[in-house]
Each structure stands twice: as C-alpha cells, then as structure tokens.
Design an enzyme around this catalytic site. Sequence first.
Site, mmCIF file in Angstrom:
data_model
loop_
_atom_site.group_PDB
_atom_site.id
_atom_site.type_symbol
_atom_site.label_atom_id
_atom_site.label_comp_id
_atom_site.label_asym_id
_atom_site.label_seq_id
_atom_site.Cartn_x
_atom_site.Cartn_y
_atom_site.Cartn_z
ATOM 1 N N TRP B 99 -0.062 3.756 -2.713
ATOM 2 C CA TRP B 99 -1.204 3.179 -3.599
ATOM 3 C C TRP B 99 -2.814 4.132 -3.444
ATOM 4 O O TRP B 99 -3.288 4.011 -4.411
ATOM 5 C CB TRP B 99 -1.647 2.257 -2.921
ATOM 6 C CG TRP B 99 -0.537 1.070 -2.856
ATOM 7 C CD1 TRP B 99 0.483 0.643 -1.728
ATOM 8 C CD2 TRP B 99 0.601 0.826 -4.413
ATOM 9 N NE1 TRP B 99 2.071 0.417 -2.566
ATOM 10 C CE2 TRP B 99 2.957 0.179 -3.713
ATOM 11 C CE3 TRP B 99 1.042 0.660 -5.194
ATOM 12 C CZ2 TRP B 99 3.719 0.157 -3.576
ATOM 13 C CZ3 TRP B 99 1.686 0.698 -5.893
ATOM 14 C CH2 TRP B 99 3.364 0.554 -5.801
ATOM 15 N N ASP B 166 -8.426 -2.334 -1.460
ATOM 16 C CA ASP B 166 -7.081 -2.996 -1.303
ATOM 17 C C ASP B 166 -6.438 -3.351 -0.783
ATOM 18 O O ASP B 166 -5.715 -2.530 0.707
ATOM 19 C CB ASP B 166 -5.981 -1.661 -2.366
ATOM 20 C CG ASP B 166 -4.621 -2.380 -2.908
ATOM 21 O OD1 ASP B 166 -4.407 -3.427 -2.884
ATOM 22 O OD2 ASP B 166 -4.391 -1.316 -3.708
ATOM 23 N N LYS B 190 2.923 -11.571 -2.334
ATOM 24 C CA LYS B 190 2.809 -10.648 -1.045
ATOM 25 C C LYS B 190 3.055 -11.779 -0.121
ATOM 26 O O LYS B 190 3.607 -12.626 0.059
ATOM 27 C CB LYS B 190 2.052 -9.738 -0.199
ATOM 28 C CG LYS B 190 2.520 -8.121 -0.960
ATOM 29 C CD LYS B 190 3.031 -7.322 -1.461
ATOM 30 C CE LYS B 190 2.672 -5.899 -2.122
ATOM 31 N NZ LYS B 190 4.185 -4.695 -1.520
#
Lengths: 357, 357
Positions: B99, B166, B190
Amino acid sequence: MKKHNFYAGPSILPEYTIKKTAEAILDFAGTGLSVMEVSHRSKEFVAVMDEATALVKELLQVPETHEVLFLQGGASTQFFTVPFNLLKTKAAYLNTGTWSNKAIKEAKLFGEIVEVASSKDTTYNYIPKGYVVPEDVDYFHYTTNNTIYGTQIHHDPEVSVPLIADMSSDIFSRPIDVSKYDLIYAGAQKNLAPAGVTLVIVRKEALGKVDRPIPTMIDYRTHIEKGSMFNTPPCVPVFAALQTLRWLKENGGIEAIAKVNQEKAAIIYDELDRNKCFEPVVKDPADRSLMNITFVMTKAYKEKEAEFFELATSKNCVGIKGHRSIGGFRASTYNAMPKESIQVLVDAMKEFEQKQA
Amino acid sequence: MKKHNFYAGPSILPEYTIKKTAEAILDFAGTGLSVMEVSHRSKEFVAVMDEATALVKELLQVPETHEVLFLQGGASTQFFTVPFNLLKTKAAYLNTGTWSNKAIKEAKLFGEIVEVASSKDTTYNYIPKGYVVPEDVDYFHYTTNNTIYGTQIHHDPEVSVPLIADMSSDIFSRPIDVSKYDLIYAGAQKNLAPAGVTLVIVRKEALGKVDRPIPTMIDYRTHIEKGSMFNTPPCVPVFAALQTLRWLKENGGIEAIAKVNQEKAAIIYDELDRNKCFEPVVKDPADRSLMNITFVMTKAYKEKEAEFFELATSKNCVGIKGHRSIGGFRASTYNAMPKESIQVLVDAMKEFEQKQA
C-alpha cells in the site's frame, strides 16, 4: 401502508432487488457470512461481478469493442475523469442543465470547451435543436436525461465526432446504440442500484491518446485490465445492481421496459395536459422526460401548492417536491415504479381538481 | 454452523451492524422504504450522515481544527487525492509494503518523493526504524498497518513536518492522537463498514496551499463545505458505518476495544511462539500487527500447509489463506472478531500439532 416512492434519486428499486439484498446482508450465497463482510476476491463475489458485467453487456447489446466497468464516485467523478482520459485540446458540450454545467466546469480544467447550445434562457425547460458540433473537437458530450428540469433526449444524436453521454438517470430505461458512443457513464442510483457504484461503458480504442499522466485510479485502462477489481469494489451496491439486472432480464429486457415506461409517463402527462389545476414544466412533448415528470400548479391555483402536496402525501406519495431550482412538483417514474403508484398520484390530481369545483 | 470470518477485507463486521443494515434494507427509519431507495436529502438520511460524522469525532476525539468526511473510491483514490491537494514540491514516504508503494507511485505524478526507509529487503516483515524525515518536505506519509505483511506501527510518529497516514486497516482499533495529523484516510472495509465508503479526517488549514487546479470532486474543500453531501453519498455503506460506530461506543469506545484487540492478538501470537508446527512471519513483537496476524509452517512441516488449511476449514474458519505475495496464512482479527473465533483457530493449531506427534 405501501409508500409510493417518487424520489428522483436515490430512488425506487425493484422489490426483487430489495428482498435479495436484504437476504444477502444476512447470508450471502450460502457462505454463512454477510455480503458486507466477504472478500471481493472470494469465488462467490467474483461470480457477482462477472454476472453483473455480462448482464449489462447482454441487456444493452454492448459490442466487443467496448468494456463495462463498475466504479465509484458517481457521475460527479466522471465529470473530470472523462476529460482527464479523453480530452486532448478541445471538446464540445451541450448544456441542458445542472449536470451538463457541472461536466463543463470540470472539463475546462483540461482544454477548450465549446458549448454548442444551451437552454439556460428558459430555465432549461426544452432541449436545444439545430446546433452544430464542430468537427475538430475530441468529443461531443451531452446529458441524456435532465433529472432536475424534466427534459430528455430520446434518440442517440448523429454526430461525426466521438460521442460521450451522461446517462445517469435514464440508462436501462430505453434502447440505445452503444456502438455510437466512445463512452457512457451513469451513477447507479436511479435504474440500477443504491448509490455508491457508477457504470461506465467505454470503447477500448478511445483510450491512451492523451499525453498527460493519469493517476492509476482514474485511468479507465486500470479497471479494464483488472475487471473492475483493481481495488475493493463497492460490493453491496454491485450485488444490488446484479439483482436489478436479473429482474430487468426476467421482465423482458430493455425493449419491454421501454414500452412500460412510455405507458407510465403517458398516464401522468395526459392528466397534466387535461387537468385545469396542473401543467407540465416541459411544453414540447418531444422533449419531455419519461423518467422525471416536472409540473406546477396553473396560474389560478398557484397558491394551493401546499394543499396538493398535503393531499398527495396523505395518499402515501413520497418524494414529489420539485427541485428547489424550479419549484413545483416532480414525479420520478423509473423502471421499478409500478403503474399502481402512478395511478395513485393521478387520482390525487383528479381529486384535487374536483375539490376546487 | 457459525463461520469464523478471518478475511482481511472486506471483513467481519459486528452482528449488530449486519442486523440493523438488513432491517434498514427492508424498512429504513420507519419510512416504509428501503435505505437503498431513499433520497440522500431526506431528513432521515441527513440524520444518518450527521450522527456518523459526530460519532467519528467523538470516538477519535477529533479536534475542532479537523473535519470528518465520508467519501468514495477507497484508499486507492486517496493515494492520488492526497498529493493533488497537499503536495507542493516534495514529500517524504515510508515504504512498509504494497500500500505504501502504491501511494508513492501516485505521489510521484505530483512532485519529488523521498523514500525515507523501506523494509523491502526482507519482504516487509519489519518496520524500519531510525530513519530521518527531511525538514523541507510538505508532509510525511506512512501506512499504520500493513494488511498483507502483518506489520503495524503502534504509535504516532514524532516528526516536525505535517503528518499523513493511511489507517485503512487499523483505524478505530487503538487510540490515536488526531491532532498530530494533517490528514488521515481509511477505506472503511475493515473496522467500519462494507466496501464503498472512505473515511477522511483533515486539518482545514492544511488545504488550499497548492497552485494546481483541483477537480471539484477531489478537492477536500468541496466535501467540507457540503458536509460529505456534495454529490450522492454511498448511502448503504454510510448507514452501516453508523451502526458500527454506535456498536463501538456502546462497547466502551476506542480504549476498551484496544484492550480487547491486544488480548485477542496475544492468544494467537502466544500460540505461534509456542507451537512447533507454526511460526509468525513478523519476528519482532513490537512490529506485529494486532489486526492481521501472518504465519507460516515451520521448516519441518512446510509440506503440510494444505493439511492445516483443510483442518481449519473443517472448523469453519474462513479467509485464512495468506496473501499470494508471502503465502502461508493470515488471521485477520478486526474489532468485530470475537475471542471465540480466535480460540477455534488456536485449537485447530493445537490439534494439528498433536496429530503430528
């Protein structure tokens, strides 16, 4: 008490879609898990994405030259994504209202924009005709249906440049010839799904022709390569879209629903043309939307708007207030709207007229 | 048979969220309509957005200097939106995996990127330390939790430049000091909601400092001004997010869930450190993720991966396959994961070890 859902969007969806989605929120495809909590890489969800893509292709007869994508961000995101990917120097736009204006505003960040015509002079209550699209533009962009003003362009325009359309509020409601378009986009929250997914149909060979660097997520090629699964897709809206597509196919597809939509709209427009208390905002029948029917009280009854609103509300009609920019009323009659609901609204109009006598 | 949902994302949500969302798909807030088909401008949906925003502020103690936004497009969209809005000339990024890499790639379109450190040398199985963040950068960006590799940065870094994170896979799982950040973003799928909504928390005064024109939809100021309702928001994911936020508050908030998360992760890590058939991928306990626990078979049992997978599956454990880039197994143990499910997995590990004796 059954509600009659005339909201302009998010808007009525088929009972089938609602029922199947509620079931999948509790148990998705026999996994024992909610569709909200299953990996998008699971075979069960991959099957959803594959079938939804295939059904769009089948229902709209999408040619092999085009790809179908399920993205995020709504039509508002497409307003800048389209020119980011496709505008080299100059593009032509038809201005038929709020959404066209927003698309034009974003496109101006990327090149010269020619506004070929506008109906702004009379608050967008007609579709401009006889305009000329310059031949040296990269594409011509228009909005097929104007949710706020209640106008609609019922036929694919004949132009010699690449054609791009925002079909957010009438896709799947009538036949279109996809082969005529380089790109079609549509926020899903009218005839397809709950808000949160955006359909894009794009001609593959139209891409890759601009020089500017394009961020990965707004480069259509990213999503073509990964089958709309480059990143996590909005799984619940995509699941719901699949249910609506199955429902549409089961009910005879686009040709069949187009016929029903014409019949439904006619019931209201006929009443608006007849009833002395109401009049349609859009005078030319050729320009009238079959999806969003805008109307106001006639001059003699202008002061009685609240009274009719109350009457319609008492009949369980929801979402009939007109957009603040034009006032009055709006009856949105998307694919999933049953004739029964339309009859309730029309009966309320008749009852209102009788009360005035 | 109850399934134990170890998916990395979309992933387990509280039963409360699932139940309430299923109910609202059928009848939302007593409207008689589905939450999928109600206008986002209706008072019922505006109340959802307002309460969700307020609860994020309350649970994370967001200071007045910051705004909370619900957007679309996932963290992948933030990878380019962040530099579009905030990168003038140079930014620093910490590279802790897939990511981070994707964020770095997009940022490079907008300026010079300094990669302050990377753990790529050992497939990102640790968090780099002792790196220096240059003082002349516009911001320092890092990924708090690395879903794929199973590492996590447990404390807000102390840096003298604006901080951006993030937090897609660990937001709401542990206390953070929002005042230290100029911007925090998180795909919701999530610890918050189904896929399709992205949480952004941004310091207002950090905006408006770049010279480049920003398309309306990716200008954070647009969404601040309109309270995340500039265009139609993803209503169902936002509704589900609200339910999870209510559940989290009801269960004691961030401090309480953080304690439970530590206990849950300890049950698995303790077993991984003890069991002779398994070992954790991340060796340094300080770097181990409490959200995504990655593990492999020890050398002597390397050939028996499929056997353990079968055993765990027979116990109704779902989603434990490791990401293809590192193989092995991954147990994602987000907020909603009950200890009971974790015990089932650990019992399977013990049973597997006994079978080998």
